[in-house]
Design an enzyme around this catalytic site. Structure first.
Site, mmCIF file in Angstrom:
data_model
loop_
_atom_site.group_PDB
_atom_site.id
_atom_site.type_symbol
_atom_site.label_atom_id
_atom_site.label_comp_id
_atom_site.label_asym_id
_atom_site.label_seq_id
_atom_site.Cartn_x
_atom_site.Cartn_y
_atom_site.Cartn_z
ATOM 1 N N VAL A 76 51.056 -37.731 23.717
ATOM 2 C CA VAL A 76 50.908 -36.639 24.670
ATOM 3 C C VAL A 76 49.488 -36.109 24.536
ATOM 4 O O VAL A 76 49.042 -35.825 23.417
ATOM 5 C CB VAL A 76 51.901 -35.502 24.338
ATOM 6 C CG1 VAL A 76 51.826 -34.393 25.372
ATOM 7 C CG2 VAL A 76 53.320 -36.041 24.230
ATOM 8 N N CYS A 77 48.781 -35.960 25.637
ATOM 9 C CA CYS A 77 47.407 -35.451 25.568
ATOM 10 C C CYS A 77 47.431 -34.028 25.021
ATOM 11 O O CYS A 77 48.057 -33.135 25.598
ATOM 12 C CB CYS A 77 46.751 -35.454 26.945
ATOM 13 S SG CYS A 77 45.145 -34.634 26.922
ATOM 14 N N ILE A 78 46.752 -33.824 23.915
ATOM 15 C CA ILE A 78 46.850 -32.531 23.225
ATOM 16 C C ILE A 78 46.236 -31.394 24.041
ATOM 17 O O ILE A 78 46.798 -30.298 24.114
ATOM 18 C CB ILE A 78 46.249 -32.615 21.799
ATOM 19 C CG1 ILE A 78 46.562 -31.338 21.021
ATOM 20 C CG2 ILE A 78 44.758 -32.904 21.814
ATOM 21 C CD1 ILE A 78 46.348 -31.470 19.529
#
Lengths: 129, 117, 99
Positions: A76-78
């Site tokens: 998941v893109c932080i």
């Protein structure tokens, strides 16, 4: 063949379902998923707090089960996640938020993970544009 | 390295516009030959004279201007999308190469990966 | 190259943008709301029909059935597929572009 699958739209978008159907077919056809990457509103899919009406399917749960079953690399893109309030234990502590709503099998990491997946996969397919 | 074309097609006030630029900057930072094509409402990101503070937004201009500095190799703008919106190159805040409709197919062919954001 | 469209032609400019980027030897897959582009007598169907004969058109059958578009009305050149067939299409084409 190695597939990288990116999803950009949230759990309420039909793309979340299309991407899962595609991912299941990739595995069923004997290929590999080298990485799943959630970006933009798709990060909400990694939240485990959603509650669906009993007669409706829970797409976030289905994704979690699918990833766990096949031990997939699911990122998941932080930056996108923090902006939208999707935090794991570490981030909830770091930013002093009262609750963490994501965790295994999802991993929070940077956009570089998508860049890397685009480089190393045989095919990259994006859903939810 | 596989080359990457990012097609950015959202207007500047959308977070999606910023997130498309973020991918371009991340790819360039990893040494990926990266290009950005502004298309559809994405061309509106390039309009001069934007004052995002009026709607309490951070300006996108800094991110746009970072593209060439951070190694994004080519910045292009779809001429058809500009024309549809009555815009010309002089109104662009970046030196973007205009691309005609007939060139788009060849452009998509040229890059190893294409991501629309 | 395989192009994938997922947005309804009525709500988005991508349908037109994708058609502009479509080369004569390429393929187009209509997914999710993009299958509304196949509504009989619609303007989009007409624009799909005039694509060069060498362009291969595919549509996700489940998305068509889910939206009540009658299979009988579809032009012959549109091939209906399921997800395993979509995986094969992605393998057959060296590059996939989602609009």
């Amino acid at each position: 063949m190695k597939f990288a699958i990116a999803l950009l739209a949230g759990p309420q978008d039909p793309a979340a379902r299309s991407a899962l159907s595609f991912a299941k077919a990739v595995i069923a056809e004997g290929h590999q998923i080298s990485r799943l990457f959630l970006y933009r509103d798709a990060v909400h899919l990694a939240s485990s707090l959603g509650v669906q009406p009993q007669d409706e399917s829970d797409i976030a749960l289905e994704w979690r089960q699918f990833i766990a079953e096949h031990e997939l690399d699911a990122v998941v893109c932080i930056a996108a996640a923090l902006r939208r309030g999707v935090l794991n234990e570490d981030e909830a502590q770091r930013w002093e938020r009262p609750v963490a709503n994501t965790g295994a099998p999802w991993e929070l990491s940077g956009l570089g993970q998508w860049v890397d997946a685009l480089q190393t996969a045989d095919r990259a397919v994006t859903f939810g544009t | 390295m596989k080359s990457l074309l990012i097609i950015s097609r959202h207007p500047p006030a959308r977070l999606a516009a910023r997130e498309a630029l973020d991918l371009a900057l991340a790819a360039a930072a990893f040494g990926v030959p990266t290009a950005v094509l502004f298309m559809d409402d994405g061309v509106l990101q390039l309009l001069k004279g934007q004052d995002a503070t009026q709607i309490n937004r951070k300006s996108l201009a800094a991110n746009l201007q970072a593209l060439p500095l951070f190694g994004v190799e080519e910045i292009m703008v779809c001429q058809h999308s500009m024309g549809e919106r009555g815009l010309g190159g002089a109104q662009c805040l970046l030196d973007a190469r205009p691309v005609e409709s007939a060139e788009i197919a060849a452009l998509l062919d040229h890059y190893d990966q294409v991501v629309t954001l | 190259m395989l192009h994938i469209l997922r947005h309804s032609p009525g709500s988005e400019t991508r349908f037109a943008s994708c058609l502009r980027g479509l080369g004569p030897q390429q393929s187009l897959l209509l997914l999710e709301d993009a299958v509304y582009g196949l509504l009989p007598r619609s303007r989009t169907l007409a624009s799909l029909q005039i694509l060069p004969g060498s362009v291969r058109l595919y549509a996700m059958e489940a998305d068509i059935l889910a939206r009540g578009i009658a299979l009988d009305d579809l032009p012959e050149r549109v091939k209906l597929i399921d997800y395993p067939a979509m995986v094969q299409l992605c393998i057959y084409h060296s590059k996939v572009v989602s609009w």
